[in-house]
Design a protein around this motif. Structure first.
Motif, short mmCIF file in Angstrom:
data_model
loop_
_atom_site.label_atom_id
_atom_site.label_comp_id
_atom_site.label_asym_id
_atom_site.label_seq_id
_atom_site.Cartn_x
_atom_site.Cartn_y
_atom_site.Cartn_z
N ALA A 77 0.53 -0.86 -0.33
CA ALA A 77 0.54 -0.13 0.03
C ALA A 77 0.70 1.46 0.17
O ALA A 77 0.61 1.99 -0.52
CB ALA A 77 -0.61 0.07 1.37
N TYR A 78 2.34 1.18 0.89
CA TYR A 78 2.82 2.67 0.71
C TYR A 78 3.50 2.68 -0.48
O TYR A 78 4.07 4.01 -0.95
CB TYR A 78 4.04 2.09 1.98
CG TYR A 78 4.67 3.37 2.12
CD1 TYR A 78 4.59 4.38 2.60
CD2 TYR A 78 6.34 2.85 1.95
CE1 TYR A 78 5.31 5.26 3.01
CE2 TYR A 78 7.23 4.16 1.91
CZ TYR A 78 6.77 5.56 2.84
OH TYR A 78 7.80 5.99 3.13
N GLY A 81 2.83 1.48 -3.54
CA GLY A 81 1.69 1.09 -4.56
C GLY A 81 2.19 0.04 -5.95
O GLY A 81 2.47 0.18 -6.57
N THR A 82 2.88 -0.74 -5.30
CA THR A 82 3.25 -1.84 -5.97
C THR A 82 3.16 -3.29 -5.29
O THR A 82 3.72 -3.11 -3.93
CB THR A 82 4.58 -1.70 -6.81
OG1 THR A 82 5.97 -1.85 -5.91
CG2 THR A 82 4.87 -0.53 -7.58
#
Length: 128
Positions: A57-58, A60-61
């Motif tokens: 989540a942090y 984005g991948t």
């Protein structure tokens, strides 16, 4: 410029990873609310450990599969050559994987290991 380094890594078991890095000399800080992130510090290096979902989540991948690829190799300098081997032996005793014997390159002595989640690290000593 004064700078600190922040290394963010995903881990499978946050408690076990904190225990592993604490045994290597990192100082554990307070956990983030929700219990999916922990910060540890050694010198001016801050290690931010996230559960896999929190890291994804942090970042984005998707989380990198450390059994097939490397996204980064983290190297930490120490004061004495003997510390290189001492710290890697601690890492191995804590469940890490040795990457072989130390290497003396003349200007630097280094030795590597993989942590509990397969992230590659090395301790190194640069004399003088």
């Amino acid at each position: 410029m004064s700078a600190a380094t922040y290394v963010n890594l995903p881990v499978r078991d946050l408690d076990r990873a904190v225990e592993f890095f604490t045994a290597l000399g990192f100082c554990a800080g307070q956990r983030q609310p929700g219990g999916d992130t922990a910060q540890l510090t050694v010198g001016s290096t801050h290690l931010i450990l996230h559960t896999g979902a929190a890291f994804a989540a942090y970042a984005g991948t998707a989380v990198c599969d450390t059994s097939t690829s490397r996204e980064v190799i983290v190297g930490l300098g120490v004061d004495r050559r003997e510390q290189v081997d001492e710290l890697v032996e601690r890492a191995i005793a804590g469940g890490g994987e040795s990457l072989g014997p130390g290497r003396d390159l003349g200007f630097m002595y280094m030795r590597g290991f993989r942590d509990l989640d397969g992230h590659q690290w090395s301790f190194l000593h640069l004399p003088g």
